[in-house]
Scaffold this motif. Structure first.
Motif, PDB file in Angstrom:
ATOM      1  N   ARG A  42       2.354   0.904  -3.783  1.00  0.00           N
ATOM      2  CA  ARG A  42       2.298   1.669  -2.516  1.00  0.00           C
ATOM      3  C   ARG A  42       1.069   2.380  -2.534  1.00  0.00           C
ATOM      4  O   ARG A  42       0.237   2.444  -1.577  1.00  0.00           O
ATOM      5  CB  ARG A  42       3.549   2.464  -2.682  1.00  0.00           C
ATOM      6  CG  ARG A  42       3.759   3.506  -1.353  1.00  0.00           C
ATOM      7  CD  ARG A  42       4.900   4.193  -1.490  1.00  0.00           C
ATOM      8  NE  ARG A  42       5.177   5.449  -0.645  1.00  0.00           N
ATOM      9  CZ  ARG A  42       4.816   6.698  -0.760  1.00  0.00           C
ATOM     10  NH1 ARG A  42       4.655   7.089  -1.796  1.00  0.00           N
ATOM     11  NH2 ARG A  42       5.125   7.390   0.337  1.00  0.00           N
ATOM     12  N   ALA A  69       7.218  -3.247   7.941  1.00  0.00           N
ATOM     13  CA  ALA A  69       7.556  -3.644   6.388  1.00  0.00           C
ATOM     14  C   ALA A  69       6.612  -4.811   5.939  1.00  0.00           C
ATOM     15  O   ALA A  69       6.311  -5.783   6.341  1.00  0.00           O
ATOM     16  CB  ALA A  69       8.908  -4.547   6.473  1.00  0.00           C
ATOM     17  N   PHE A  85       7.334   0.181   3.077  1.00  0.00           N
ATOM     18  CA  PHE A  85       7.522   0.657   4.612  1.00  0.00           C
ATOM     19  C   PHE A  85       6.390   1.400   5.145  1.00  0.00           C
ATOM     20  O   PHE A  85       5.751   2.295   4.332  1.00  0.00           O
ATOM     21  CB  PHE A  85       8.918   1.453   4.382  1.00  0.00           C
ATOM     22  CG  PHE A  85      10.082   0.716   3.905  1.00  0.00           C
ATOM     23  CD1 PHE A  85      10.503  -0.383   4.568  1.00  0.00           C
ATOM     24  CD2 PHE A  85      10.896   1.336   2.935  1.00  0.00           C
ATOM     25  CE1 PHE A  85      11.548  -1.205   3.842  1.00  0.00           C
ATOM     26  CE2 PHE A  85      11.757   0.619   2.118  1.00  0.00           C
ATOM     27  CZ  PHE A  85      12.275  -0.450   2.770  1.00  0.00           C
ATOM     28  N   MET A  94      11.680   4.901   1.989  1.00  0.00           N
ATOM     29  CA  MET A  94      12.817   4.053   2.118  1.00  0.00           C
ATOM     30  C   MET A  94      12.981   3.867   3.856  1.00  0.00           C
ATOM     31  O   MET A  94      12.747   4.844   4.506  1.00  0.00           O
ATOM     32  CB  MET A  94      14.261   4.914   1.575  1.00  0.00           C
ATOM     33  CG  MET A  94      15.533   4.180   2.003  1.00  0.00           C
ATOM     34  SD  MET A  94      15.333   2.335   1.509  1.00  0.00           S
ATOM     35  CE  MET A  94      16.923   1.734   2.092  1.00  0.00           C
ATOM     36  N   THR A  99      15.243  -2.312   6.374  1.00  0.00           N
ATOM     37  CA  THR A  99      15.846  -2.919   5.145  1.00  0.00           C
ATOM     38  C   THR A  99      16.901  -4.018   5.977  1.00  0.00           C
ATOM     39  O   THR A  99      16.870  -5.103   5.517  1.00  0.00           O
ATOM     40  CB  THR A  99      16.875  -2.076   4.354  1.00  0.00           C
ATOM     41  OG1 THR A  99      15.680  -1.128   3.682  1.00  0.00           O
ATOM     42  CG2 THR A  99      17.514  -2.702   3.431  1.00  0.00           C
ATOM     43  N   CYS A 124      12.392  -1.458  -3.184  1.00  0.00           N
ATOM     44  CA  CYS A 124      11.751  -0.264  -2.316  1.00  0.00           C
ATOM     45  C   CYS A 124      11.192   0.779  -3.146  1.00  0.00           C
ATOM     46  O   CYS A 124      11.386   0.827  -4.349  1.00  0.00           O
ATOM     47  CB  CYS A 124      12.939   0.259  -1.499  1.00  0.00           C
ATOM     48  SG  CYS A 124      14.118  -0.855  -0.404  1.00  0.00           S
ATOM     49  N   SER A 149      22.289   1.614  -0.799  1.00  0.00           N
ATOM     50  CA  SER A 149      21.009   2.295  -0.905  1.00  0.00           C
ATOM     51  C   SER A 149      20.794   2.783  -2.331  1.00  0.00           C
ATOM     52  O   SER A 149      22.009   2.710  -3.096  1.00  0.00           O
ATOM     53  CB  SER A 149      20.901   3.348  -0.052  1.00  0.00           C
ATOM     54  OG  SER A 149      19.569   3.811   0.116  1.00  0.00           O
TER      55      SER A 149
END
Length: 345
Positions: A42, A69, A85, A94, A99, A124, A149
């Motif tokens: 990320r 995404a 994301f 998240m 998703t 994620c 989740s």
């Protein structure tokens, strides 16, 4: 399409929506986004390739409420895929609606390759998420995609703050893969169903700005998850099986989720569970500004909170190639200025 002979990057994307909220999917598995963990990837995406996020999310190829995404190679070998994301101002930790869309995308890709896989583990930034895809009896209908989740929990119950123009306002802080301030709009003196949407949006933004300026939000394990992502104003109904409730989610830098917000639904369920209002096995419908529904429930309790299960349907809207011409001043996107004076040298 015939090659136009243009010089510049080409980005092949799939556009989808879940409950009206856009998801632009870009496969970056061959881009070389390095990192031993998904959070390192990320950061690498932000440091090295953020111009691609801007090109896909901002105008003229995107818009202020665009969402995306980005698929990268999993860091966790037990995961089938990994995702970053994205939105107009950065990278989420998240996202439930994305998703759901990625779940359908992975399911359809497996079918095209001759597979029958319906269960996927998706890495994620907040942690691994388990996806189950249930084909509809009507083969032409979109499948139902459910995800379980990461652990969701209530960080604070019945906190309060002095808010400009609204007096002392009480709220809860819930985590569903990201932190949200959650409260019924009535605590701001606003009727959820009759107040113009822009007034609800303005109040939510004021709350987020004040909380970000005066409070800190610490994830118990990961500093990269320790920030307030947004606020959720609710219609105020108590969560009961079969009883529809509405969310308005303000996130990032003033984006408004058209869907009920999967991570927000998870956070709401965690707060309700902490209050003893919901239990495993109940199906609870949630709707956002589009009116389309996510079903949510408590899959099981955990030491700190719950594992939430959220389901919805995603739909394809386009398959396209974005062109970033070398000489285009907006090859990497632009956002409208707050005032014309911002354009002056």
């Amino acid at each position: 399409m015939r090659d136009l002979g243009l010089k510049g990057d080409r980005l092949a994307v799939i556009d989808m929506h879940t409950a009206g909220e856009p998801v632009r999917i870009f496969d970056a598995t061959e881009l070389g986004v390095a990192g031993e963990t998904i959070l390192q990837k990320r950061r690498a995406m932000s440091d090295r390739f953020d111009h691609l996020r801007r090109a896909m999310m901002l105008e003229p190829r995107g818009h202020a409420d665009m969402y995306g995404a980005i698929l990268v190679l999993p860091s966790d070998p037990s995961c089938d895929a990994a995702v970053l994301f994205t939105h107009n101002s950065g990278y989420s930790t998240m996202c439930g609606h994305a998703t759901v869309a990625v779940g359908r995308f992975l399911y359809d890709r497996a079918r095209r390759q001759g597979g029958t896989q319906t269960r996927f583990s998706l890495e994620c930034p907040c942690g691994p998420v388990v996806i189950e895809v249930s084909p509809d009896r009507d083969h032409d209908a979109a499948p139902v995609v459910q995800f379980e989740s990461v652990e969701s929990f209530a960080l604070e119950l019945d906190d309060s703050i002095e808010l400009n123009g609204f007096g002392r306002v009480s709220f809860d802080i819930g985590y569903g893969g990201a932190f949200y301030a959650i409260l019924p709009s009535s605590r701001l003196g606003l009727d959820f169903y009759q107040t113009p949407l822009d007034q609800l949006i303005g109040a939510a933004g004021e709350l987020v700005a004040q909380l970000r300026a005066t409070r800190s939000f610490r994830h118990p394990e990961e500093p990269d998850l320790s920030f307030l992502y947004g606020a959720i104003l609710t219609s105020g109904e108590r969560l009961i099986p079969g009883g529809l409730t509405h969310n308005l989610c303000w996130f990032g830098e003033a984006q408004i989720d058209r869907s009920p917000t999967g991570s927000g639904v998870s956070a709401r369920l965690a707060i309700a569970h902490a209050r003893g209002e919901v239990f495993p096995g109940s199906a609870l419908p949630f709707a956002g500004p589009s009116g389309q529904i996510f079903d949510g429930g408590v899959a099981r309790p955990t030491a700190r909170g719950i594992i939430a299960a959220v389901s919805g349907r995603a739909y394809y809207t386009a398959r396209s190639e974005l062109i970033l011409e070398d000489q285009d001043p907006f090859a990497h996107g632009f956002a409208l200025p707050n005032r014309f004076g911002d354009l002056l040298p």
